[in-house]
Write a protein that holds these residues in place. Structure first.
Motif, PDB file in Angstrom:
ATOM      1  N   ARG A 285     -15.219 -10.396   0.452  1.00  0.00           N
ATOM      2  CA  ARG A 285     -14.394  -9.680  -0.533  1.00  0.00           C
ATOM      3  C   ARG A 285     -13.134  -9.109   0.106  1.00  0.00           C
ATOM      4  NH1 ARG A 285     -18.724  -6.224  -2.944  1.00  0.00           N
ATOM      5  NH2 ARG A 285     -20.011  -7.857  -3.743  1.00  0.00           N
ATOM      6  N   GLU A 286     -13.289  -8.521   1.272  1.00  0.00           N
ATOM      7  CA  GLU A 286     -12.132  -7.945   1.965  1.00  0.00           C
ATOM      8  C   GLU A 286     -11.132  -9.035   2.344  1.00  0.00           C
ATOM      9  OE1 GLU A 286     -13.781  -5.752   5.211  1.00  0.00           O
ATOM     10  OE2 GLU A 286     -14.604  -4.201   3.898  1.00  0.00           O
ATOM     11  N   ASN A 287     -11.638 -10.156   2.841  1.00  0.00           N
ATOM     12  CA  ASN A 287     -10.759 -11.274   3.192  1.00  0.00           C
ATOM     13  C   ASN A 287      -9.980 -11.752   1.976  1.00  0.00           C
ATOM     14  OD1 ASN A 287     -11.634 -11.266   5.832  1.00  0.00           O
ATOM     15  ND2 ASN A 287     -13.007 -13.008   5.596  1.00  0.00           N
ATOM     16  N   LEU A 288     -10.676 -11.918   0.853  1.00  0.00           N
ATOM     17  CA  LEU A 288     -10.031 -12.398  -0.367  1.00  0.00           C
ATOM     18  C   LEU A 288      -8.993 -11.393  -0.859  1.00  0.00           C
ATOM     19  CD1 LEU A 288     -13.128 -13.872  -2.240  1.00  0.00           C
ATOM     20  CD2 LEU A 288     -11.288 -15.152  -1.122  1.00  0.00           C
ATOM     21  N   ARG A 289      -9.340 -10.110  -0.840  1.00  0.00           N
ATOM     22  CA  ARG A 289      -8.416  -9.069  -1.289  1.00  0.00           C
ATOM     23  C   ARG A 289      -7.164  -9.046  -0.410  1.00  0.00           C
ATOM     24  NH1 ARG A 289     -10.321  -3.803   0.451  1.00  0.00           N
ATOM     25  NH2 ARG A 289      -9.188  -4.519   2.266  1.00  0.00           N
ATOM     26  N   ASP A 290      -7.354  -9.029   0.893  1.00  0.00           N
ATOM     27  CA  ASP A 290      -6.214  -8.971   1.814  1.00  0.00           C
ATOM     28  C   ASP A 290      -5.308 -10.180   1.645  1.00  0.00           C
ATOM     29  OD1 ASP A 290      -7.532  -6.696   2.670  1.00  0.00           O
ATOM     30  OD2 ASP A 290      -8.082  -7.527   4.640  1.00  0.00           O
ATOM     31  N   ALA A 291      -5.915 -11.358   1.544  1.00  0.00           N
ATOM     32  CA  ALA A 291      -5.126 -12.582   1.375  1.00  0.00           C
ATOM     33  C   ALA A 291      -4.406 -12.586   0.030  1.00  0.00           C
ATOM     34  CB  ALA A 291      -6.023 -13.814   1.503  1.00  0.00           C
ATOM     35  N   ALA A 292      -5.077 -12.079  -1.008  1.00  0.00           N
ATOM     36  CA  ALA A 292      -4.458 -12.039  -2.337  1.00  0.00           C
ATOM     37  C   ALA A 292      -3.228 -11.137  -2.339  1.00  0.00           C
ATOM     38  CB  ALA A 292      -5.473 -11.568  -3.375  1.00  0.00           C
ATOM     39  N   TYR A 293      -3.338  -9.964  -1.741  1.00  0.00           N
ATOM     40  CA  TYR A 293      -2.173  -9.081  -1.669  1.00  0.00           C
ATOM     41  C   TYR A 293      -1.055  -9.712  -0.841  1.00  0.00           C
ATOM     42  CZ  TYR A 293      -4.292  -5.021  -3.919  1.00  0.00           C
ATOM     43  OH  TYR A 293      -4.844  -4.159  -4.816  1.00  0.00           O
ATOM     44  N   HIS A 294      -1.424 -10.336   0.261  1.00  0.00           N
ATOM     45  CA  HIS A 294      -0.430 -10.958   1.134  1.00  0.00           C
ATOM     46  C   HIS A 294       0.344 -12.044   0.381  1.00  0.00           C
ATOM     47  CE1 HIS A 294       1.135 -12.297   5.095  1.00  0.00           C
ATOM     48  NE2 HIS A 294       1.207 -13.458   4.470  1.00  0.00           N
ATOM     49  N   GLU A 295      -0.389 -12.980  -0.200  1.00  0.00           N
ATOM     50  CA  GLU A 295       0.278 -14.085  -0.902  1.00  0.00           C
ATOM     51  C   GLU A 295       1.015 -13.594  -2.139  1.00  0.00           C
ATOM     52  OE1 GLU A 295       0.716 -16.797   0.651  1.00  0.00           O
ATOM     53  OE2 GLU A 295      -0.749 -16.330   2.187  1.00  0.00           O
ATOM     54  N   ALA A 296       0.454 -12.586  -2.828  1.00  0.00           N
ATOM     55  CA  ALA A 296       1.139 -12.023  -3.998  1.00  0.00           C
ATOM     56  C   ALA A 296       2.483 -11.427  -3.606  1.00  0.00           C
ATOM     57  CB  ALA A 296       0.264 -10.972  -4.667  1.00  0.00           C
ATOM     58  N   GLY A 297       2.563 -10.841  -2.422  1.00  0.00           N
ATOM     59  CA  GLY A 297       3.841 -10.315  -1.949  1.00  0.00           C
ATOM     60  C   GLY A 297       4.899 -11.400  -1.887  1.00  0.00           C
ATOM     61  N   HIS A 298       4.533 -12.553  -1.336  1.00  0.00           N
ATOM     62  CA  HIS A 298       5.477 -13.678  -1.279  1.00  0.00           C
ATOM     63  C   HIS A 298       5.845 -14.151  -2.686  1.00  0.00           C
ATOM     64  CE1 HIS A 298       5.123 -14.107   3.040  1.00  0.00           C
ATOM     65  NE2 HIS A 298       3.812 -14.247   2.958  1.00  0.00           N
ATOM     66  N   VAL A 299       4.844 -14.248  -3.555  1.00  0.00           N
ATOM     67  CA  VAL A 299       5.058 -14.777  -4.906  1.00  0.00           C
ATOM     68  C   VAL A 299       5.973 -13.859  -5.721  1.00  0.00           C
ATOM     69  CG1 VAL A 299       3.897 -15.277  -7.102  1.00  0.00           C
ATOM     70  CG2 VAL A 299       2.957 -16.151  -4.954  1.00  0.00           C
ATOM     71  N   VAL A 300       5.745 -12.555  -5.661  1.00  0.00           N
ATOM     72  CA  VAL A 300       6.566 -11.618  -6.428  1.00  0.00           C
ATOM     73  C   VAL A 300       8.026 -11.700  -5.995  1.00  0.00           C
ATOM     74  CG1 VAL A 300       7.019  -9.154  -6.816  1.00  0.00           C
ATOM     75  CG2 VAL A 300       4.689 -10.041  -7.014  1.00  0.00           C
ATOM     76  N   VAL A 301       8.269 -11.712  -4.704  1.00  0.00           N
ATOM     77  CA  VAL A 301       9.643 -11.788  -4.210  1.00  0.00           C
ATOM     78  C   VAL A 301      10.262 -13.144  -4.556  1.00  0.00           C
ATOM     79  CG1 VAL A 301      11.090 -11.751  -2.128  1.00  0.00           C
ATOM     80  CG2 VAL A 301       9.283 -10.050  -2.431  1.00  0.00           C
ATOM     81  N   ALA A 302       9.484 -14.210  -4.419  1.00  0.00           N
ATOM     82  CA  ALA A 302       9.988 -15.546  -4.770  1.00  0.00           C
ATOM     83  C   ALA A 302      10.402 -15.610  -6.239  1.00  0.00           C
ATOM     84  CB  ALA A 302       8.925 -16.601  -4.472  1.00  0.00           C
ATOM     85  N   ARG A 303       9.587 -15.065  -7.124  1.00  0.00           N
ATOM     86  CA  ARG A 303       9.924 -15.061  -8.559  1.00  0.00           C
ATOM     87  C   ARG A 303      11.184 -14.233  -8.804  1.00  0.00           C
ATOM     88  NH1 ARG A 303       9.565 -18.420 -11.630  1.00  0.00           N
ATOM     89  NH2 ARG A 303       9.404 -17.042 -13.417  1.00  0.00           N
ATOM     90  N   PHE A 304      11.314 -13.115  -8.108  1.00  0.00           N
ATOM     91  CA  PHE A 304      12.511 -12.284  -8.248  1.00  0.00           C
ATOM     92  C   PHE A 304      13.761 -13.089  -7.907  1.00  0.00           C
ATOM     93  CE2 PHE A 304      15.737  -9.515  -6.392  1.00  0.00           C
ATOM     94  CZ  PHE A 304      15.963  -8.636  -7.449  1.00  0.00           C
TER      95      PHE A 304
END
Length: 133
Positions: free
Chosen positions: A17-36
């Motif tokens: 769960r921790e691995n999935l959460r950490d990876a999700a936040y990490h990749e979401a950071g890239h995705v949010v900025v990319a969409r911006f």
């Protein structure tokens, strides 16, 4: 663009769960900025071991500072949401930044070796085209 992070081998459900959460936040950071920046998100993958990647359209047309912002967005998202930042994730993103800067330097060196004189768009009056001037 490819961004990856790696964690220790999965040992139990809590770690997963921790691995999935950490990876999700990490990749979401890239995705949010990319969409911006108006980039296309093709695919985001997150594995149980915490490895992940975001397949994002080319950011080559963006200013270098925006490209670097896109690269560091994963680590910054993890920090913002109090997720552990793992050396592998930081190193992977850092290496992507360095590779991009090296690629741009090589492109400019190749352009400069042609001897063709260029106007610098938006440059202040009197800015030379090369160091010799």
């Amino acid at each position: 663009m490819r961004n990856e992070l790696h964690r220790n081998q999965v040992t139990n459900t809590q770690t997963t769960r921790e691995n999935l959460r950490d990876a999700a936040y990490h990749e979401a950071g890239h995705v949010v900025v990319a969409r911006f920046f108006g980039l296309t998100i093709r695919e985001v993958e997150i594995e149980e071991d915490g490895s992940g990647r975001a397949n994002i359209s080319s950011a080559e047309h963006l200013p270098l500072v925006d490209q670097i912002g896109l690269c560091v967005a994963g680590i910054e998202a993890q920090e913002l949401f109090n997720c552990p930042i793992h050396q592998h994730a930081a190193l992977g993103d850092y290496l992507n930044d360095v590779r991009e800067i090296e690629r741009r330097i090589q492109k400019i060196e190749a352009q400069n070796s042609t001897g063709e004189r260029r106007e610098l768009p938006g440059a202040p009056i009197g800015v030379p085209d090369d160091f010799a001037e």
